[in-house]
Design an enzyme around this catalytic site. Sequence first.
Site, PDB file in Angstrom:
ATOM      1  NE  ARG B  80       0.497  60.016 124.754  1.00  0.00           N
ATOM      2  CZ  ARG B  80       0.957  61.242 125.001  1.00  0.00           C
ATOM      3  NH1 ARG B  80       0.404  61.985 125.928  1.00  0.00           N
ATOM      4  NH2 ARG B  80       1.971  61.727 124.308  1.00  0.00           N
ATOM      5  CG  HIS B 187      -1.591  66.159 117.832  1.00  0.00           C
ATOM      6  ND1 HIS B 187      -0.895  65.463 116.869  1.00  0.00           N
ATOM      7  CD2 HIS B 187      -1.933  65.261 118.784  1.00  0.00           C
ATOM      8  CE1 HIS B 187      -0.801  64.195 117.227  1.00  0.00           C
ATOM      9  NE2 HIS B 187      -1.430  64.041 118.380  1.00  0.00           N
TER      10      HIS B 187
END
Lengths: 490, 476
Positions: B80, B187
């Site tokens: 990422r 998350h």
Amino acid sequence: MINNVKEIPIEGITYKNLKIEKEPLTPEYTPPPPELIPAKNRAVCIDPSRTCMPFGAMWATLGVHRAIPFVQGAQGCTTYVRYTFSRVFREPATIANASFHEDAAVFGGRKNLIRGVRNLVCRYQPELISIVTTCSSEVIGDDINSFLDEAIELMEEEMGPEVRDAVKFVVVNTPSFAGSHVEGYNRAAREFLKTLAKSTGQSTEDIYFIPGFMMPGDIRELKHMMDLMDVSYRILFDISDTLDCPLVGMPNRIPYYPPGGTKVEEFVRAGDARGLFALSPDAGGAGATWLERRFKVPSRAITMPIGVKNTDNLIKAVAEVAERPISEKIRWERGILLDAMADTLHYTMSKRVALCGDPDFVAAATGFVCELGMIPTYILIGTKSRTAEATIREVCEEYGHNPVIMNDSDQFEWEYALKNDIPDVILGHSRCVNISREIQVPLVRYGFPVYDRVGFQREPIIGYRGGERLLARIVNAILDYHYPDDRTHQ
Amino acid sequence: MPYYQLRCNICIPERNKHVIIVDEDRSTIPVSNAPTVPGDLTERGCAYAGARGVVGGPIADVIHMIHAPVGCGYYTWGTRRHLGNAYNWARPGVLENEANHRRHCFTTDMTEQDIIFGGAEKLKKALLEAFRINPGARGAVIYNTCSTALIGDDLEQVAREVSKEVGKPIFACASPGFCGVSQSKGHHEFNFQFYKWLIKYREQHPEVCLKEEEKTPYDINLIGEYNIDWDTVVIVPLFEKLGVRILNVFTGNARFQNLFTLPDAKLNVVHCQRSATYIAALIKEGFEVPYIGVSLFGLEQTSKALRDTAAWFGDEKIIKRAEEVIEEEKAAIAKALEWYRNKLEGKRIAIYVGAPRVWHWPKALAELGMEVVACMTTFGHKEDYEKIVQRVKPGTLVIDNPNEFEIEEMIETRKPDLFLTGLKEKYLVRKFGVPTLNSHSYEKGPYAGFRGFINFARDIYQAIYAPVWQLAKEDF
């Protein structure tokens, strides 16, 4: 600085305008403690040159016509793999997932498999589904075969026997905590044949190939050579027309299925084959062994045909099994490769080369660099190999080289060796780009994975023509890095 | 019937409630954050992806230790594009080619034996070795995944022991892939576990808190900003020009030690309001630090972000400064923006990203004269969809957690001129002759703020106007 200019130009903020100041974490370089350099002395694995088993089983499945892998695990097990396929091939990769949530972790993945397979069949009508297990389903202890029996039974009840008969299933157990992607492919090769291959007793003319992690360009090169040999052949797990397909415009038929791939029928007929070659002993050899044992089909695993001798061996073996003469056109291509080698020998001779990659690629490429008069120095076999180390030793002995071979290590150990004994050139994959920059040595990309440059999936490195291409890559890299521009004109 | 049945969903009707056409009174939203339908070809990832890939991964100066079989570490190694500028040395005088948090992959590479006998000892040994090999690391974050969670290795215990031994903070994040229904759970888990750990660490090590004399009345944190393709380069100066001080970016290019001062700010400004509002809410609860949500894409939204921040401080000077900054920035991009607007006016866009960008972007795209025809999120919750339906026209197709087949049907029926999407989907859609733009890691960022908006517009223009699409349409 881009935040101070009064007006942003039409071209926007380019990378050249983004000046990022690097902050060192320590005032100076501290070498790692010597005892922690060899991977075998460490608990921590740093920079693995391999990924997990399910990946290999998915790769194999994507080379089968209208086949979809169904991954019995959490969603990441599919999503990360699809990212990797997208990076390497710049193509879509259709892979289904059982979507394990907490309930599956507690109660097992029975419902997920039964429901998931049903949903996949009714929407996609695939011709084959491979059930690929993961570390979670293996730790939980999912009884895949009984789940699958139940799924098939329910499917027949709901959709009818025609639907049931139209789709084949292959279970591949690939717990991610064992082996690597190479073993995942190897197991898939065995399980596909075990599940599908039959013998009618009437043998065919077909020579079968299991390519391993060859790129589409390599598989096309293999087909080209077999065409020149006028041999009737079948390629199992043929990704050449599934993971490298044309842009076709708005489809008139969705869902998207790539046009190519090995047909299920070709697996079925493998039991009657004239012979089978696994062109990657570590990735596919198990398929060869099984087929020979079960159906007495002459099968062997041979070194990937990279370079002169490795390709010679393939051609001779095929000529022998198929009882065909070696065609003049093949000899011509061999001659072109030798010609290219002769023309470039002053660039390649005595150059020190470090290699890194999957076992089947490094084993074969080491042979080729020896033929080019290069000196292999440090060789990282990305995952523990049964065959690659011996193959490398044999060819190096023949040419009088004595490289350090790291079998079952990680890139950290290999890179440290390179830092202390800098080679002239590196043959490796995209993960080697950092070490290449850090020691300012050119990286010649080959094998799996190459994702940071384009076109590598289409340009063959196998066969004589592929050898010529790989040679050109190596020589051009050496010229770019090591030659003044006024010495390159001959 | 408020829900919409796509043709491809006829045999899996459980997907119907995840698909809507925005109605006139915008009262219907799709069912979201619900279990995935197995075998539907979902694009979702796992909790580990959310914790390691999104929230934890950008922390720049730590060792990210993946306690898992080899794949989990391999796939999240430098993939990422959350960039940073903390570097280690490769050799004397030469910095490594990539920043610390992306250069190496540290993993316990769990084997069958480890799975059978437990991996906690191995993890401990691995961490101690990693600190000796990477002495510049300011701490570590450990993540577990499916298998190491199932065998019950006690990460926290290992973290405590090693932390004591090396004298550096170590945070253990339990993030098994099967936890929750999507990466959103990861998350959430990272936020909660990190906050809990941080509070405890501050109590035990008060020296890590910001001292009274070091505080200013204008300290803020930028929460949920991950420095994708150096977004912070264009965002941070905007706030600094207002006269506020950014204590922390959570977690783009973050320094571990610095994150302990998160509760010491006066205000939290939250950008990604799906992956990080959690920690802002926790800090509000624990320390009475308020937070505001902002969007930093496009002119109007970025202006509003600056105005809202200034207004919160209520200081005339800052409020005035905000207006000046907005004027300066708008002037700096006016010409380029006009050029792109002329090219992009009237184009039809489909958006499929994680969640917040799907409602951040319709307004920004409208500023380029474009219209959104379909909206999809991987892991949006109710609040995300409520915002989405308010920001797009009635008639827009909205899909929660779209799968591959649904995306194909969307492309076929909505015929967008451009699809803003991710890596996995972009190659599929391009096959159909529809241009795409990587909306997770960007093509050539930064895209945020005023100045980044030109890059966004430029990449959209390049995607749509590339001659290849015209060639693909020609009869041949």
